[in-house]
Design a protein around this motif. Sequence first.
Motif, short mmCIF file in Angstrom:
data_model
loop_
_atom_site.label_atom_id
_atom_site.label_comp_id
_atom_site.label_asym_id
_atom_site.label_seq_id
_atom_site.Cartn_x
_atom_site.Cartn_y
_atom_site.Cartn_z
N GLY A 152 11.81 -26.72 7.18
CA GLY A 152 11.56 -25.68 6.18
C GLY A 152 12.69 -24.68 6.06
N LEU A 153 13.68 -24.73 6.95
CA LEU A 153 14.79 -23.78 6.89
C LEU A 153 15.55 -23.88 5.58
CD1 LEU A 153 16.09 -24.03 10.55
CD2 LEU A 153 15.69 -21.87 9.35
N SER A 154 15.85 -25.11 5.15
CA SER A 154 16.60 -25.31 3.92
C SER A 154 15.82 -24.79 2.71
CB SER A 154 16.93 -26.79 3.74
OG SER A 154 17.77 -27.00 2.63
N TYR A 155 14.53 -25.07 2.69
CA TYR A 155 13.68 -24.58 1.61
C TYR A 155 13.66 -23.06 1.58
CZ TYR A 155 9.44 -23.94 -1.21
OH TYR A 155 8.54 -23.56 -2.18
N LYS A 156 13.64 -22.48 2.76
CA LYS A 156 13.55 -21.02 2.87
C LYS A 156 14.74 -20.32 2.23
CE LYS A 156 13.06 -16.81 4.33
NZ LYS A 156 12.17 -15.90 3.60
N ILE A 157 15.95 -20.85 2.42
CA ILE A 157 17.14 -20.14 1.95
C ILE A 157 17.60 -20.60 0.56
CG2 ILE A 157 17.93 -19.76 4.31
CD1 ILE A 157 20.15 -21.85 3.65
N THR A 158 16.84 -21.50 -0.06
CA THR A 158 17.19 -21.96 -1.40
C THR A 158 16.30 -21.25 -2.42
OG1 THR A 158 17.77 -24.15 -0.52
CG2 THR A 158 17.43 -23.97 -2.89
N ALA A 159 16.92 -20.57 -3.36
CA ALA A 159 16.15 -19.83 -4.37
C ALA A 159 15.28 -20.79 -5.16
CB ALA A 159 17.10 -19.08 -5.30
N MET A 216 11.76 -21.07 12.55
CA MET A 216 10.98 -20.72 11.37
C MET A 216 9.57 -20.24 11.72
SD MET A 216 12.24 -20.98 8.26
CE MET A 216 10.92 -21.54 7.17
N ARG A 217 9.32 -19.97 12.98
CA ARG A 217 7.93 -19.73 13.43
C ARG A 217 7.22 -18.60 12.69
NH1 ARG A 217 7.91 -16.25 18.40
NH2 ARG A 217 6.26 -17.61 19.21
N ASN A 218 7.93 -17.51 12.38
CA ASN A 218 7.29 -16.40 11.68
C ASN A 218 6.87 -16.81 10.27
OD1 ASN A 218 7.75 -14.76 13.90
ND2 ASN A 218 9.66 -13.94 13.10
N ILE A 220 6.37 -19.89 9.12
CA ILE A 220 5.33 -20.92 9.16
C ILE A 220 3.96 -20.30 9.38
CG2 ILE A 220 4.47 -22.88 10.51
CD1 ILE A 220 7.42 -23.64 10.98
N ALA A 221 3.88 -19.34 10.31
CA ALA A 221 2.59 -18.67 10.57
C ALA A 221 2.11 -17.90 9.34
CB ALA A 221 2.73 -17.73 11.77
N ALA A 222 3.04 -17.17 8.70
CA ALA A 222 2.66 -16.37 7.54
C ALA A 222 2.21 -17.24 6.37
CB ALA A 222 3.83 -15.49 7.11
N CYS A 223 2.93 -18.34 6.13
CA CYS A 223 2.57 -19.21 5.01
C CYS A 223 1.20 -19.85 5.21
CB CYS A 223 3.63 -20.30 4.82
SG CYS A 223 5.17 -19.69 4.11
N GLU A 224 0.89 -20.20 6.45
CA GLU A 224 -0.42 -20.79 6.73
C GLU A 224 -1.52 -19.76 6.56
OE1 GLU A 224 -3.06 -23.83 7.63
OE2 GLU A 224 -0.92 -23.91 7.13
N LEU A 225 -1.28 -18.55 7.04
CA LEU A 225 -2.29 -17.49 6.95
C LEU A 225 -2.58 -17.09 5.51
CD1 LEU A 225 -1.19 -15.18 9.91
CD2 LEU A 225 -3.37 -16.40 9.71
N PHE A 226 -1.55 -17.03 4.67
CA PHE A 226 -1.71 -16.56 3.30
C PHE A 226 -1.74 -17.69 2.28
CE2 PHE A 226 -0.05 -12.93 5.66
CZ PHE A 226 -0.88 -11.91 5.23
N ASP A 227 -1.70 -18.94 2.76
CA ASP A 227 -1.83 -20.11 1.90
C ASP A 227 -0.77 -20.12 0.80
OD1 ASP A 227 -2.90 -22.51 1.06
OD2 ASP A 227 -4.37 -21.60 -0.26
N VAL A 228 0.50 -19.93 1.22
CA VAL A 228 1.62 -19.97 0.28
C VAL A 228 2.71 -20.85 0.88
CG1 VAL A 228 1.16 -17.70 -0.74
CG2 VAL A 228 2.62 -17.88 1.29
N ASP A 229 3.65 -21.27 0.04
CA ASP A 229 4.78 -22.08 0.52
C ASP A 229 5.97 -21.24 0.93
OD1 ASP A 229 3.61 -24.59 0.25
OD2 ASP A 229 4.11 -24.70 -1.87
N ARG A 230 6.06 -20.03 0.41
CA ARG A 230 7.19 -19.14 0.73
C ARG A 230 6.63 -17.73 0.85
NH1 ARG A 230 12.68 -20.06 -0.78
NH2 ARG A 230 11.92 -21.68 -2.18
N PHE A 232 8.33 -14.73 2.92
CA PHE A 232 9.24 -13.60 3.03
C PHE A 232 10.30 -13.58 1.94
CE2 PHE A 232 7.59 -14.07 7.38
CZ PHE A 232 7.11 -12.79 7.57
N GLY A 233 10.41 -14.64 1.18
CA GLY A 233 11.45 -14.72 0.16
C GLY A 233 11.04 -14.09 -1.16
N LEU A 234 10.74 -12.81 -1.17
CA LEU A 234 10.31 -12.14 -2.39
C LEU A 234 11.49 -11.88 -3.31
CD1 LEU A 234 7.90 -9.50 -0.81
CD2 LEU A 234 7.28 -11.65 -1.90
N GLU A 235 11.23 -11.79 -4.59
CA GLU A 235 12.27 -11.45 -5.55
C GLU A 235 12.78 -10.03 -5.29
OE1 GLU A 235 13.53 -13.53 -7.85
OE2 GLU A 235 12.25 -15.07 -6.99
#
Length: 406
Positions: A152-159, A216-218, A220-230, A232-235
């Motif tokens: 998920g690292l690559s997905y995380k840093i790709t807009a 990516m542990r933070n 991964i935990a946040a996405c599972e808790l809030f049911d989203v794919d991304r 921390f990557g807010l606009e």
Amino acid sequence: MGPLAGIRVVELAIWGMVPMAGTILSEWGADVIKVEHPETADPMRALVLSGRGPEDAGVNFMWEMHNRGKRGITLDLTKPGAHDILGRLLEEADVFLTNVRVGSRVKLGIDVESVQAINPAIVYASATGMGSLGPEADRGGFDTAAFWARSGLSYKITAPEAESPPDLPSPAFGDILTGQMLAGSIAAALVNRANWADGRGPVLETSLLASGMWAMRNEIAACELFDVDRFFGLERSSIKNPLVAAYRTKDDRFVQLVMLEAELHWPDLCMRLEREDLIADPRFASMSLRADNASECVRVLEEEFGKRTIEEWTKILTDATGVWGVVQTPRELSRDPQVLANEYLVDAPSATGKSFSMVPNPVKFDGAVLDPGPAPDWGEHTDEVLAEVGIEDDQIIDLRISGAIL
């Protein structure tokens, strides 16, 4: 001499991940014996990056970075007598390191049971691409795929709106981090020797996928808790704290702000921007107001940072109350005063005799940078190591004739 002086490691591994663990152990003082095949060797020796091979720089830097300080021997485990040599090495070793695929270890006689039958007290440490269990246990995995993409690292840093494919990290990015973790676990296991059950050494295992997920542990935990794919990557227009963002300068460089305690640092930043009026601006006078008007706040900061060059901002922000940093190029690090003062780059000799700038292990012992010396030539220490485990000269000649060694 380092903290692991007196520890012997046998490494049967190629490419970057596990060899990096071996290099770290050698930096810490261990005697690491790297075993390569007498015909094919470790393919890292011939790695070409961006169209440039080892011969282009006069230093095989990728080989050096992953194999410094080791003693190198050659051994073909499919040849007669080779297993006897490996057995003698393992009998005197404290650690066995490998990244041979799980399914091939039994065939080569280097699986856990076979190695522990020779030396029950050895630490058996291995790493794979995807983990030693599951449907992909025997699938290979380079760091760009298993560590970077799969985790998920690559997905995380790709807009999300990016038209180009994900960019690649620095070479062996995941190998280096995974190797550091594996080396640390080996050191921990050795410290705990007195508590090993029945004197039997532990079996350690990690993977590129596991360490990528650890990084990516933070998220991964946040996405599972809030049911989203991304998560921390807010606009930029909706970030809650505009003082945690990168801003482009007049000369197209970036200043990274990390001012988490925004209420404390906002007045100081405004003064340095020469925009004292922003301190009490009704849109930005508190953290909640800046969050409510994030888009406008970001726009104003972008406009202000765009008025000066990176050199100007470096001087202006030198003694700022909040944390910030210049987005540097790798080349700039060689002139960074902080890097030089802490010896985060050193001149290292290579096997060719040419020195090169190398990043040493980031952990110092008693303030010293530990550098074990250059990486070995192919089979450089074969005769030396074999003699140490009792192989006579005539036996070495026979082994060389049979192709068991180079």
